[in-house]
Write an enzyme that holds these catalytic residues in place. Structure first.
Site, PDB file in Angstrom:
ATOM      1  N   ASP A 141       0.883  -1.271  -0.043  1.00 48.35           N
ATOM      2  CA  ASP A 141      -0.008  -0.074  -0.013  1.00 48.35           C
ATOM      3  C   ASP A 141       0.902   1.203   0.109  1.00 48.35           C
ATOM      4  O   ASP A 141       2.098   1.253   0.491  1.00 48.35           O
ATOM      5  CB  ASP A 141      -0.869  -0.033   1.259  1.00 48.35           C
ATOM      6  CG  ASP A 141      -1.794  -1.209   1.173  1.00 48.35           C
ATOM      7  OD1 ASP A 141      -2.306  -1.622   0.104  1.00 48.35           O
ATOM      8  OD2 ASP A 141      -2.276  -1.486   2.299  1.00 48.35           O
ATOM      9  N   LYS A 142       0.246   2.305  -0.310  1.00 45.70           N
ATOM     10  CA  LYS A 142       0.957   3.615  -0.464  1.00 45.70           C
ATOM     11  C   LYS A 142       1.752   4.049   0.839  1.00 45.70           C
ATOM     12  O   LYS A 142       2.852   4.224   0.779  1.00 45.70           O
ATOM     13  CB  LYS A 142      -0.110   4.801  -0.774  1.00 45.70           C
ATOM     14  CG  LYS A 142       0.610   6.008  -0.625  1.00 45.70           C
ATOM     15  CD  LYS A 142      -0.623   7.279  -1.035  1.00 45.70           C
ATOM     16  CE  LYS A 142      -0.072   8.733  -0.817  1.00 45.70           C
ATOM     17  NZ  LYS A 142      -1.292   9.712  -0.807  1.00 45.70           N
TER      18      LYS A 142
END
EC number: 5.4.99.-
Length: 305
Positions: A138-139
């Site tokens: 994820d970011k």
């Protein structure tokens, strides 16, 4: 565009279609074949089958390989922390806040943009938006991931993900004090029908298994190590929240009231191990926790002393 047509022999009756085609196209993995089925690139008797379709004698299979699209994502001179690189792979320590690959409305500033500037050659299997990307984080999750520089390397790494032989260890800080030193969460995951941004525990969803181990306990928090048996979207975040111990700072699954001012969940992909696709040697990479993560841990340790 290349089309291939096959008629199934009696001896292959009952074989799964993805396995059958992976044995014919030896340079393609079963995961690649499954992806091609999802894109309607494979037909059985003029209908799109499921990946687990069992063949029948005299089935007509049509396989269509599209020409690779010209990459339209721009290369950008963005600093990235490269841990290892050769002709087949690049191993990167991704920083928190960096998106792995472009998506509609967000075509710049991603890891893919940076990689295209750095090395030019990336596998084409995942198309123009995700070249070379074998797996994602994820970011707002930092840590190690491996990127493929050619299709053969991509297929071999994807197979390791699929058979769970790739080692992936994460460190996470969760809310609350876990009583058990170890545990296994085996709960199926799927997209939340009410909120498409979220993943939920859904009966009939994809099987997801997370092994966790307590590393250190604090006042109201626990530092854990998570080992992924499967690698579903938001897996650790959803699994830990499902047992009442969401990740600190998690904007989707965490507590509304947060003690620390954070940009996202406190989660770091610390260790990654895999068999090199051409050298056939096991390689392992371990990274330090990012500075913000270490600062929180040290603060919590001081409160315990």
């Amino acid at each position: 565009m290349e089309k291939n047509v096959f008629i199934v022999d009696e001896k292959d009756r009952g074989e799964r279609i993805d396995k059958y085609l992976a044995e014919i196209f030896v340079d393609k993995s079963r995961s690649f074949i499954q992806g091609l089925i999802e894109k309607d690139g494979i037909k059985v008797n003029n209908k799109t089958p499921k990946s687990n379709y069992k063949l029948r004698a005299l089935d007509e299979i049509e396989v269509t390989f599209s020409e690779p699209e010209v990459l339209k994502v721009e290369a950008e001179e963005i600093p990235i922390n490269i841990l290892y690189e050769d002709k087949d792979v690049v191993v990167v320590n991704k920083s928190q806040g960096m998106v792995v690959h472009p998506a509609p409305g967000n075509y710049n500033g991603t890891l893919v943009n940076a990689l295209l500037y750095h090395c030019k050659d990336l596998s084409s299997i995942n198309g123009i938006i995700r070249p070379g990307i074998v797996h994602r984080i994820d970011k707002d999750t930092s840590g190690v991931l491996v990127v493929a520089k050619n299709d053969e390397a991509h297929n071999k790494l994807s197979d390791q993900l699929k058979d769970h032989s790739m080692k992936r260890e994460y460190y996470a800080l969760v809310e609350g004090r876990l009583k058990n030193d170890k545990g296994i969460i085996d709960k199926p995951l799927a997209r939340n029908k009410r909120d498409r941004l979220k993943i939920g525990i859904v009966e009939g969803g994809k099987r997801a298994v997370t092994h966790y181990e307590v590393l250190e306990r604090f006042n109201g928090y626990t530092l854990i190590k998570c080992i992924l048996e499967t690698g579903r979207t938001h897996q650790i975040r959803v699994h830990m929240a499902s047992i009442g111990f969401p990740l600190v700072g998690d904007p989707l699954y965490g507590f509304k009231k947060q003690r620390f001012k954070l940009k996202g969940q406190v989660l770091h992909a610390k260790t990654l191990g895999f068999v090199h696709p051409s050298k056939n040697e096991y390689m392992e990479f371990t990274t330090e926790l990012p500075e913000y993560f270490q600062e929180i841990i040290e603060k919590l340790r001081n409160e315990v002393r």
